[in-house]
Scaffold this motif. Structure first.
Motif, PDB file in Angstrom:
ATOM      1  N   ASP A 131       0.810  -1.218   0.000  1.00 32.22           N
ATOM      2  CA  ASP A 131       0.000   0.000   0.000  1.00 32.22           C
ATOM      3  C   ASP A 131       0.842   1.265   0.000  1.00 32.22           C
ATOM      4  N   ARG A 180      -2.387   2.091  -2.305  1.00 32.73           N
ATOM      5  CA  ARG A 180      -3.515   2.125  -1.370  1.00 32.73           C
ATOM      6  C   ARG A 180      -4.739   2.794  -2.000  1.00 32.73           C
ATOM      7  N   GLU A 181      -4.503   3.699  -2.966  1.00 31.36           N
ATOM      8  CA  GLU A 181      -5.623   4.399  -3.609  1.00 31.36           C
ATOM      9  C   GLU A 181      -6.145   3.659  -4.837  1.00 31.36           C
ATOM     10  N   TYR A 182      -5.557   2.533  -5.173  1.00 25.25           N
ATOM     11  CA  TYR A 182      -5.966   1.798  -6.372  1.00 25.25           C
ATOM     12  C   TYR A 182      -7.262   1.031  -6.139  1.00 25.25           C
ATOM     13  N   SER A 183      -8.081   0.928  -7.195  1.00 23.67           N
ATOM     14  CA  SER A 183      -9.264   0.070  -7.143  1.00 23.67           C
ATOM     15  C   SER A 183      -8.810  -1.383  -7.315  1.00 23.67           C
ATOM     16  N   LYS A 184      -9.761  -2.302  -7.094  1.00 29.28           N
ATOM     17  CA  LYS A 184      -9.427  -3.727  -7.216  1.00 29.28           C
ATOM     18  C   LYS A 184      -8.901  -4.047  -8.617  1.00 29.28           C
ATOM     19  N   GLY A 185      -9.581  -3.491  -9.610  1.00 30.08           N
ATOM     20  CA  GLY A 185      -9.162  -3.743 -10.987  1.00 30.08           C
ATOM     21  C   GLY A 185      -7.776  -3.189 -11.273  1.00 30.08           C
ATOM     22  N   MET A 186      -7.478  -2.013 -10.718  1.00 32.86           N
ATOM     23  CA  MET A 186      -6.157  -1.409 -10.932  1.00 32.86           C
ATOM     24  C   MET A 186      -5.065  -2.256 -10.283  1.00 32.86           C
ATOM     25  N   ARG A 187      -5.369  -2.781  -9.102  1.00 32.89           N
ATOM     26  CA  ARG A 187      -4.395  -3.656  -8.429  1.00 32.89           C
ATOM     27  C   ARG A 187      -4.128  -4.905  -9.252  1.00 32.89           C
ATOM     28  N   GLY A 239     -11.935  -9.200 -11.030  1.00 36.73           N
ATOM     29  CA  GLY A 239     -12.034  -7.795 -10.646  1.00 36.73           C
ATOM     30  C   GLY A 239     -11.867  -6.817 -11.792  1.00 36.73           C
ATOM     31  N   ASP A 241     -13.020  -4.876 -15.279  1.00 38.77           N
ATOM     32  CA  ASP A 241     -14.252  -4.567 -16.003  1.00 38.77           C
ATOM     33  C   ASP A 241     -14.105  -5.082 -17.438  1.00 38.77           C
TER      34      ASP A 241
END
Lengths: 319, 278
Positions: A99, A139-146, A170, A172
């Motif tokens: 994170d 830490r600011e990433y969405s699930k998809g970004m991770r 995760g 889209d």
């Protein structure tokens, strides 16, 4: 030579009689598998079928209890495997990256561990669609970004083998599309890819062949078309006769050996075995003036999968 | 891809892991927080440590170091255990450990890198924290006092490194973070509280018979006690105050023995962790 079997050509992945048990539970049993250069293989199975354990054994994270595993001809967990690791990209099923680091720092960290050039990380993040967020903390990433960051990590060092455990979790639809585009590029470059998924509809058009796991066993493997053929599942026909021709259509179908069921709206539904498809075509041609509409729904890969899975589970039940 | 290169020790990989741990602790302000705590306690004790005897202000360095030692014995092991207990098990729970192991890094390189990165963070916090306290104190110190203080800081760092080593061992053994937390707390209680009480209990129960032969060596079995001995028994002015001087055999508290014991407490748990983590 059948798909997934080892031939004379050097295979990228060779598994022979691989098994693993945790205590009394056998999680992987007697798996034979071979993948050649540039092949994209889908590993499918229900949760707990042994897919992730198989990946971990291929990477030497978990030691196999029995059987032989070779990647690029080198025994997994052997002395020379450290060099092989540089040619492998791996994306674990569920991973929470650091994170406190930014996307770029995360990738640079893994690049150093993989002897890859950290200077190429920014371009790699662009490639997976994270170029705009590379300096933001994970830490600011969405699930998809991770998940995309994890994928970028797997691509470090231009791997010749990619092992991706549920890579589109995760994501889209747009990101899934972009993911498979990258995969196509890699395949053209000769990279071998094994990806696991339970989203069969999504991967069926994207892989060269499938390996289906059930209860730790490899129960079926082959191209999607051949798996569909061996499953021998019926298609589902739906006909809407004209009001004045309902009796005629029903009788003609029955005479041709089909077993139609009448719905409240007057339409008819029935199963069509693979061997009876041409017979159906002939009957429909003869009935053309009596019909308003029709559809023929092919068995989905899910149906095929469930069929193979059940067949694979049978020997165990007998035992 | 040359076979046979597989067992080369790659320091650059160790450095990459260590650098990441180091940066992590700087960025989440762990180093800053611990340094502030150390500095604050050192200054408080230096100025107000004599309050119970009715005086306020700077006391002798020996007295300050003795008070600081009593405090550091509780604080430093706790901080080191908290720093290291999730080094491995935390990565395992996040799912990163599998990924790290799949990379061309040996497990030993990974573990040593983790330890060195955390040790560097702990060293920075300790040196900056107690070093800051030195600034207002230095003018009142002569050379000998400075040596006492620096020895205290150095041995506090060694104490931290020993407990960090134990924390990393716990982290490789534990199945999950919760159990690692429990084990770390148990270690703290065991070494900092229970060990001395038990030893004292045995000494009293046996009325001191035979005790002088083995009790001092028993102290070497606890890095917290080694730290105490280095700082308190080294100061001749305080030796008599504890009334133990005549009981002790000669040579057991020689610097080589004490620092050797401390080094063993740093190396042995880490070695065990490396063996366990293979």
């Amino acid at each position: 030579m059948q798909t997934g079997e080892c031939g004379l050509n050097a295979a990228v992945v060779e598994l022979a009689g691989v098994g693993k048990r945790y205590g009394a539970t056998a999680v992987v049993r007697n798996v034979d598998l071979c993948c050649g250069k540039g092949e994209v293989v889908g590993l499918v199975g229900h949760n707990g079928a042994g897919k992730s354990t198989l990946f971990k054994m291929m990477l030497g994270i978990v030691a196999a209890d029995e059987g032989e595993l070779r990647l690029f001809g080198e025994p997994v967990r052997g002395r020379g495997f450290r060099d092989v690791r540089r040619a492998i990209g791996y994306l674990p099923e569920s991973i929470a990256l650091y994170d406190n680091l930014s996307g770029l720092e995360t990738l640079q960290f893994f690049a150093r561990l993989k002897f890859a050039d950290p200077a190429g990380c920014a371009a790699l993040l662009d490639r997976v669609g994270l170029g705009h967020a590379m300096r933001r903390a994970v830490r600011e990433y969405s699930k998809g970004m991770r998940q995309r960051l994890g994928f970028a990590q797997a691509l470090l060092g231009a791997p010749r083998l990619l092992l991706l455990d549920e890579p589109t979790n995760g994501l889209d639809p747009q990101a899934i599309h972009a993911f498979y585009d990258v995969l196509d590029e890699l395949k053209r470059g000769g990279t071998t890819v094994i990806l696991s998924s339970h989203l069969l509809a999504e991967i069926q058009s994207r892989v060269d062949w499938l390996a289906i796991m059930a209860s730790g066993r490899l129960v079926a493997r082959g191209a999607v078309t051949s798996l569909t053929a061996t499953a021998d599942l019926p298609a589902l026909a739906w006909l809407l006769p004209r009001d004045d021709a309902q009796a005629r259509v029903f009788e003609a179908l029955s005479a041709a050996g089909f077993v139609p069921l009448r719905e409240d709206d007057g339409s008819l539904r029935f199963a069509v075995a693979p061997a009876r498809r041409i017979a159906l075509l002939r009957t429909l041609a003869w009935l053309a003036d009596a019909l308003i509409d029709y559809t023929l729904t092919e068995p989905t890969l899910e149906d095929v999968f469930l069929r193979h899975q059940r067949a694979g589970a049978l020997p165990e039940q007998r035992a | 891809m040359s076979a046979g290169r597989g067992y080369d020790w790659q320091w650059r990989l160790v450095a990459a892991i260590a650098a990441k741990e180091w940066r992590d602790r700087l960025r989440n302000r762990w180093v800053l927080a611990v340094a502030l705590v150390f500095a604050a306690f050192a200054l408080l004790i230096a100025y107000f440590g004599g309050a119970q005897s009715g005086t306020i202000g700077l006391r002798s360095t020996a007295a300050t170091v003795a008070s600081l030692t009593s405090l550091a014995i509780y604080l430093v092991p706790l901080i080191a255990l908290l720093l290291g207990f999730d080094a491995v098990v935390g990565e395992r729970e996040r799912g990163v450990l599998d990924l790290l192991i799949s990379l061309p890094i040996r497990r030993a390189e990974l573990l040593v890198g983790k330890y060195l990165g955390l040790a560097a963070a702990l060293a920075l916090a300790t040196l900056v924290g107690f070093g800051t306290a030195l600034v207002p104190l230095a003018h009142a110190m002569d050379g000998a006092a400075m040596v006492l203080y620096l020895r205290f800081v150095g041995s506090a760092l060694l104490l931290g490194l020993a407990f960090l080593s134990m924390a990393v061992l716990v982290s490789t053994l534990a199945h999950d973070r919760a159990r690692a937390t429990g084990a770390a707390i148990a270690l703290w209680f065991g070494f900092v509280l229970v060990f001395d009480l038990s030893l004292l209990g045995i000494l009293v129960a046996s009325a001191g018979r035979y005790a002088s032969s083995w009790a001092p060596y028993a102290l070497l079995c606890n890095p917290a006690d080694v730290f105490r001995v280095i700082n308190v028994f080294g100061a001749d002015a305080l030796r008599s105050a504890f009334g133990l001087g005549t009981l002790l055999p000669q040579g057991w508290n020689a610097p080589a023995t004490l620092y050797g014991a401390m080094a063993a407490w740093i190396v042995a748990p880490l070695g065990l962790a490396l063996w366990r983590f293979r």
